[in-house]
Enzyme design. Structure first.
Site, PDB file in Angstrom:
ATOM      1  N   ASN A   1      -1.067  11.399   6.253  1.00  0.00           N
ATOM      2  CA  ASN A   1       0.111  11.294   5.385  1.00  0.00           C
ATOM      3  C   ASN A   1      -0.203  11.795   3.984  1.00  0.00           C
ATOM      4  OD1 ASN A   1       2.253   8.563   6.262  1.00  0.00           O
ATOM      5  ND2 ASN A   1       0.853   9.600   7.635  1.00  0.00           N
TER       6      ASN A   1
ATOM      7  N   LEU B   1      -3.353  -7.539  -1.468  1.00  0.00           N
ATOM      8  CA  LEU B   1      -3.540  -6.857  -2.758  1.00  0.00           C
ATOM      9  C   LEU B   1      -5.011  -6.539  -2.988  1.00  0.00           C
ATOM     10  CD1 LEU B   1      -0.935  -8.742  -5.019  1.00  0.00           C
ATOM     11  CD2 LEU B   1      -0.642  -6.570  -3.812  1.00  0.00           C
TER      12      LEU B   1
ATOM     13  N   ARG C   1     -19.252  14.908   4.781  1.00  0.00           N
ATOM     14  CA  ARG C   1     -19.146  13.514   5.225  1.00  0.00           C
ATOM     15  C   ARG C   1     -19.891  13.379   6.565  1.00  0.00           C
ATOM     16  NH1 ARG C   1     -12.959  11.976   6.312  1.00  0.00           N
ATOM     17  NH2 ARG C   1     -12.943  11.264   4.166  1.00  0.00           N
TER      18      ARG C   1
ATOM     19  N   GLY D   1       0.828  -1.210   0.000  1.00  0.00           N
ATOM     20  CA  GLY D   1       0.000   0.000   0.000  1.00  0.00           C
ATOM     21  C   GLY D   1       0.858   1.253   0.000  1.00  0.00           C
TER      22      GLY D   1
ATOM     23  N   TYR E   1     -14.083   3.387  10.242  1.00  0.00           N
ATOM     24  CA  TYR E   1     -12.638   3.202  10.060  1.00  0.00           C
ATOM     25  C   TYR E   1     -11.904   3.409  11.379  1.00  0.00           C
ATOM     26  CZ  TYR E   1      -7.803   4.653   9.194  1.00  0.00           C
ATOM     27  OH  TYR E   1      -6.440   4.802   9.283  1.00  0.00           O
ATOM     28  N   SER E   2     -12.103   4.583  12.004  1.00  0.00           N
ATOM     29  CA  SER E   2     -11.329   4.866  13.215  1.00  0.00           C
ATOM     30  C   SER E   2     -11.725   3.951  14.368  1.00  0.00           C
ATOM     31  CB  SER E   2     -11.415   6.342  13.600  1.00  0.00           C
ATOM     32  OG  SER E   2     -12.745   6.796  13.637  1.00  0.00           O
TER      33      SER E   2
ATOM     34  N   THR F   1      -3.498   5.364  13.916  1.00  0.00           N
ATOM     35  CA  THR F   1      -3.834   6.681  13.385  1.00  0.00           C
ATOM     36  C   THR F   1      -4.305   7.634  14.480  1.00  0.00           C
ATOM     37  OG1 THR F   1      -5.522   7.791  12.030  1.00  0.00           O
ATOM     38  CG2 THR F   1      -6.080   5.614  12.818  1.00  0.00           C
ATOM     39  N   ASP F   2      -4.117   8.928  14.248  1.00  0.00           N
ATOM     40  CA  ASP F   2      -4.636   9.936  15.187  1.00  0.00           C
ATOM     41  C   ASP F   2      -6.164   9.917  15.235  1.00  0.00           C
ATOM     42  OD1 ASP F   2      -5.126  11.048  12.655  1.00  0.00           O
ATOM     43  OD2 ASP F   2      -4.128  12.954  13.065  1.00  0.00           O
ATOM     44  N   GLU F   3      -6.788   9.295  14.210  1.00  0.00           N
ATOM     45  CA  GLU F   3      -8.253   9.322  14.144  1.00  0.00           C
ATOM     46  C   GLU F   3      -8.897   8.543  15.294  1.00  0.00           C
ATOM     47  OE1 GLU F   3      -9.949   9.096  10.213  1.00  0.00           O
ATOM     48  OE2 GLU F   3      -8.065   9.737   9.300  1.00  0.00           O
TER      49      GLU F   3
ATOM     50  N   LYS G   1      -9.856   0.732  13.772  1.00  0.00           N
ATOM     51  CA  LYS G   1      -8.435   0.917  14.124  1.00  0.00           C
ATOM     52  C   LYS G   1      -8.280   0.940  15.648  1.00  0.00           C
ATOM     53  CE  LYS G   1      -5.266   1.508  11.888  1.00  0.00           C
ATOM     54  NZ  LYS G   1      -4.317   0.538  11.276  1.00  0.00           N
TER      55      LYS G   1
HETATM   56  P1  NAD Z   1      -3.474   1.771   1.939  1.00  0.00           P
HETATM   57  O1  NAD Z   1      -4.947   1.577   1.852  1.00  0.00           O
HETATM   58  O2  NAD Z   1      -2.767   2.551   0.889  1.00  0.00           O
HETATM   59  O3  NAD Z   1      -2.756   0.349   1.999  1.00  0.00           O
HETATM   60  C1  NAD Z   1      -3.248  -0.723   2.755  1.00  0.00           C
HETATM   61  C2  NAD Z   1      -2.499  -1.980   2.307  1.00  0.00           C
HETATM   62  O4  NAD Z   1      -2.950  -3.081   3.117  1.00  0.00           O
HETATM   63  C3  NAD Z   1      -2.768  -2.375   0.850  1.00  0.00           C
HETATM   64  O5  NAD Z   1      -1.564  -2.797   0.247  1.00  0.00           O
HETATM   65  C4  NAD Z   1      -3.751  -3.526   0.964  1.00  0.00           C
HETATM   66  O6  NAD Z   1      -3.675  -4.426  -0.120  1.00  0.00           O
HETATM   67  C5  NAD Z   1      -3.287  -4.154   2.260  1.00  0.00           C
HETATM   68  N1  NAD Z   1      -4.351  -4.938   2.924  1.00  0.00           N
HETATM   69  C6  NAD Z   1      -5.646  -4.547   3.114  1.00  0.00           C
HETATM   70  N2  NAD Z   1      -6.317  -5.525   3.760  1.00  0.00           N
HETATM   71  C7  NAD Z   1      -5.418  -6.528   3.978  1.00  0.00           C
HETATM   72  C8  NAD Z   1      -5.504  -7.777   4.617  1.00  0.00           C
HETATM   73  N3  NAD Z   1      -6.648  -8.210   5.150  1.00  0.00           N
HETATM   74  N4  NAD Z   1      -4.389  -8.552   4.687  1.00  0.00           N
HETATM   75  C9  NAD Z   1      -3.227  -8.129   4.143  1.00  0.00           C
HETATM   76  N5  NAD Z   1      -3.089  -6.947   3.509  1.00  0.00           N
HETATM   77  C10 NAD Z   1      -4.175  -6.142   3.453  1.00  0.00           C
HETATM   78  O7  NAD Z   1      -3.235   2.383   3.390  1.00  0.00           O
HETATM   79  P2  NAD Z   1      -2.106   3.390   3.904  1.00  0.00           P
HETATM   80  O8  NAD Z   1      -2.591   4.773   3.726  1.00  0.00           O
HETATM   81  O9  NAD Z   1      -0.794   2.977   3.359  1.00  0.00           O
HETATM   82  O10 NAD Z   1      -2.160   3.078   5.450  1.00  0.00           O
HETATM   83  C11 NAD Z   1      -1.329   2.078   6.019  1.00  0.00           C
HETATM   84  C12 NAD Z   1      -1.568   2.015   7.515  1.00  0.00           C
HETATM   85  O11 NAD Z   1      -1.293   3.282   8.102  1.00  0.00           O
HETATM   86  C13 NAD Z   1      -3.011   1.691   7.899  1.00  0.00           C
HETATM   87  O12 NAD Z   1      -2.984   0.815   9.004  1.00  0.00           O
HETATM   88  C14 NAD Z   1      -3.606   3.019   8.281  1.00  0.00           C
HETATM   89  O13 NAD Z   1      -4.627   2.866   9.245  1.00  0.00           O
HETATM   90  C15 NAD Z   1      -2.399   3.719   8.870  1.00  0.00           C
HETATM   91  N6  NAD Z   1      -2.404   5.196   8.776  1.00  0.00           N
HETATM   92  C16 NAD Z   1      -2.635   5.826   7.585  1.00  0.00           C
HETATM   93  C17 NAD Z   1      -2.588   7.207   7.513  1.00  0.00           C
HETATM   94  C18 NAD Z   1      -2.799   7.934   6.211  1.00  0.00           C
HETATM   95  O14 NAD Z   1      -2.857   9.178   6.201  1.00  0.00           O
HETATM   96  N7  NAD Z   1      -2.901   7.261   5.070  1.00  0.00           N
HETATM   97  C19 NAD Z   1      -2.323   7.955   8.665  1.00  0.00           C
HETATM   98  C20 NAD Z   1      -2.094   7.290   9.864  1.00  0.00           C
HETATM   99  C21 NAD Z   1      -2.124   5.901   9.897  1.00  0.00           C
HETATM  100  P1  TYD Z   2      -8.963  11.961   3.536  1.00  0.00           P
HETATM  101  O1  TYD Z   2      -7.829  12.153   2.599  1.00  0.00           O
HETATM  102  O2  TYD Z   2     -10.053  11.022   3.156  1.00  0.00           O
HETATM  103  O3  TYD Z   2      -8.326  11.571   4.947  1.00  0.00           O
HETATM  104  P2  TYD Z   2      -9.036  11.471   6.416  1.00  0.00           P
HETATM  105  O4  TYD Z   2     -10.487  11.390   6.241  1.00  0.00           O
HETATM  106  O5  TYD Z   2      -8.461  10.195   6.926  1.00  0.00           O
HETATM  107  O6  TYD Z   2      -8.590  12.685   7.170  1.00  0.00           O
HETATM  108  O7  TYD Z   2      -9.619  13.384   3.810  1.00  0.00           O
HETATM  109  C1  TYD Z   2      -8.855  14.472   4.296  1.00  0.00           C
HETATM  110  C2  TYD Z   2      -9.816  15.613   4.552  1.00  0.00           C
HETATM  111  O8  TYD Z   2     -10.320  16.063   3.298  1.00  0.00           O
HETATM  112  C3  TYD Z   2     -11.028  15.215   5.380  1.00  0.00           C
HETATM  113  O9  TYD Z   2     -11.393  16.317   6.204  1.00  0.00           O
HETATM  114  C4  TYD Z   2     -12.106  14.970   4.338  1.00  0.00           C
HETATM  115  C5  TYD Z   2     -11.748  15.951   3.235  1.00  0.00           C
HETATM  116  N1  TYD Z   2     -12.092  15.547   1.846  1.00  0.00           N
HETATM  117  C6  TYD Z   2     -12.759  16.440   1.013  1.00  0.00           C
HETATM  118  O10 TYD Z   2     -13.093  17.575   1.412  1.00  0.00           O
HETATM  119  N2  TYD Z   2     -13.045  16.035  -0.266  1.00  0.00           N
HETATM  120  C7  TYD Z   2     -12.714  14.809  -0.737  1.00  0.00           C
HETATM  121  O11 TYD Z   2     -13.029  14.497  -1.919  1.00  0.00           O
HETATM  122  C8  TYD Z   2     -11.995  13.899   0.118  1.00  0.00           C
HETATM  123  C9  TYD Z   2     -11.602  12.546  -0.348  1.00  0.00           C
HETATM  124  C10 TYD Z   2     -11.708  14.313   1.422  1.00  0.00           C
END
Ligand code: NAD
Ligand code: TYD
Length: 334
Positions: free
Chosen positions: A177, A35, A270, A10, A147-148, A123-125, A151
């Site tokens: 991120n 995947l 949302r 991911g 989601y949160s 996550t901070d969520e 988590k």
């Molecule tokens: P992403 O959705 O890009 O990637 C998730 C990955 O996990 C994918 O490769 C997917 O194929 C794999 N996956 C999903 N279900 C699976 C399963 N059952 N078994 C094995 N693999 C599985 O997510 P991301 O943004 O890279 O986030 C990664 C982690 O970081 C998550 O745990 C998320 O909660 C945490 N996180 C994300 C953010 C953010 O801003 N994206 C911030 C803080 C924490």
């Molecule tokens: P997102 O990238 O989905 O991350 P998270 O919900 O985990 O914070 O969204 C970031 C912020 O942007 C969130 O406040 C929701 C908002 N948002 C929009 O305003 N429009 C969009 O199309 C999306 C995907 C998110």
């Protein structure tokens, strides 16, 4: 160290795999990934030929697959998750399966294998929304979305496995991120690609929701610091250096892509939308970590990466993604 990185195909996981192999010459990495729509082998193309890297296709909720992957590993870093709030609102089930049940299966396997270290990427969520000030690691858990909540369930199981069974587990909680390889369902990559195409940029509600933006490489170095220096049983916040309301993020994207504000489209908010996230990361900083990339610089680098990597994102903007977009935004992509 030989690491099992679950969810390594991911966005953040693949950046972390590259970070580890580039930073620690002696380390080996095994990726276990289901995947899903968000996981792609292409995300790991740069390390595919590295003899220190191996890939296994499998799910964390599948005990047999996990047991096979864990063999010979010293540590587990669990990124595997369903990660998108909007999809969790539409259909929470996969979130419970992966983020709660999958985490539990992984913890059981880690306990049986007597793993040396387990890091849960959270996550901070899980803290919910905060109007003023910042969440610390001792702030109460108060999640808003499926989601949160899922988590938070995973985090609670990790804490229980540390307290009950002495599993050497740690939890990191990061803020939003952004950066290379980010799937374009999330705000920043979605807006960058829509702006490239001259399509509308959807802003939920009044656009005044605040997120604490963390460049993905800074997150990776934070996780690596916690993995190697953190104390077992502890939680570590990894927050970005800058906070920014969504509407400002969108306007900066328009500026960097040479588009004007007529592309902004306010859309229905949302449900349960958290107003503001903010993290205090003093505890992780006390281990020697610091974010290196400010939001202005990181966003510029991110837009440039998408400009240079159309081969990566073009195939995503088809099939499942178009269907998702239609359902989420009630219209076709331009
Ligand atoms: P992403 O959705 O890009 O990637 C998730 C990955 O996990 C994918 O490769 C997917 O194929 C794999 N996956 C999903 N279900 C699976 C399963 N059952 N078994 C094995 N693999 C599985 O997510 P991301 O943004 O890279 O986030 C990664 C982690 O970081 C998550 O745990 C998320 O909660 C945490 N996180 C994300 C953010 C953010 O801003 N994206 C911030 C803080 C924490
Ligand atoms: P997102 O990238 O989905 O991350 P998270 O919900 O985990 O914070 O969204 C970031 C912020 O942007 C969130 O406040 C929701 C908002 N948002 C929009 O305003 N429009 C969009 O199309 C999306 C995907 C998110």
């Amino acid at each position: 160290m030989k690491l099992l990185v679950t969810g390594g195909a991911g966005f953040i996981g693949s950046n972390f795999v590259r970070y580890v192999l580039n930073t620690h010459a002696e380390d080996e990495v095994v990726v276990l990934d289901k995947l899903t729509y968000a996981g792609r082998r292409e995300n790991l193309a740069e390390v595919a030929e590295d003899p220190r890297f191996a890939f296994i296709h499998g799910a964390i909720e599948d005990r047999e697959a996990v047991d096979a992957a864990i063999e010979g590993c010293d540590a587990i870093v669990n990124f595997a998750a369903e990660s998108h709030v909007d999809r969790s609102i539409e259909d929470p089930e996969a979130f419970i399966t992966t983020d709660v049940i999958g985490t539990h299966v992984l913890l059981e396997a880690a306990r049986a294998a007597k793993i040396g270290r387990y890091v849960q990427i959270s996550t901070d969520e899980v803290y919910g929304s905060i109007d003023e000030g910042s969440f610390t690691e001792s702030s109460p858990i108060d999640p808003s979305s499926p989601y949160s909540a899922s988590k938070a369930g995973g985090d609670m199981l990790v804490q229980a496995y540390f307290r009950t069974y002495g599993l050497p587990a740690l939890i990191t909680r990061a803020s939003n991120n952004y950066g290379p390889f980010h799937y374009p369902e999330k705000l920043i990559p979605l807006c960058v690609l829509n702006a490239f195409a001259g399509d509308k940029l959807p802003v939920y509600g009044d656009g005044m929701q605040v997120r604490n933006w963390l460049y993905v490489e800074d997150h990776c170095s934070g996780i690596d610091t916690v993995l190697r220096k953190g104390a077992e049983g502890e939680v570590y916040n990894i927050g970005g250096p800058d906070e920014c309301p969504n509407i400002e993020v969108v306007k900066r994207v328009l500026e960097l892509t040479g588009r004007d504000e007529s592309l902004i489209e306010y859309v229905t908010d949302r449900p349960g939308h958290d107003r503001r996230y903010s993290l205090a990361s003093d505890k992780t900083m006390a281990l020697g970590w610091q974010a290196q990339t400010g939001f202005a610089e990181g966003l510029e680098r991110t837009v440039q990466w998408y400009r240079d990597n159309e081969d990566w994102w073009q195939p995503i903007r088809s099939g499942e993604y178009l269907e998702y977009y239609r359902q989420q935004y009630g219209r076709e992509l331009a």
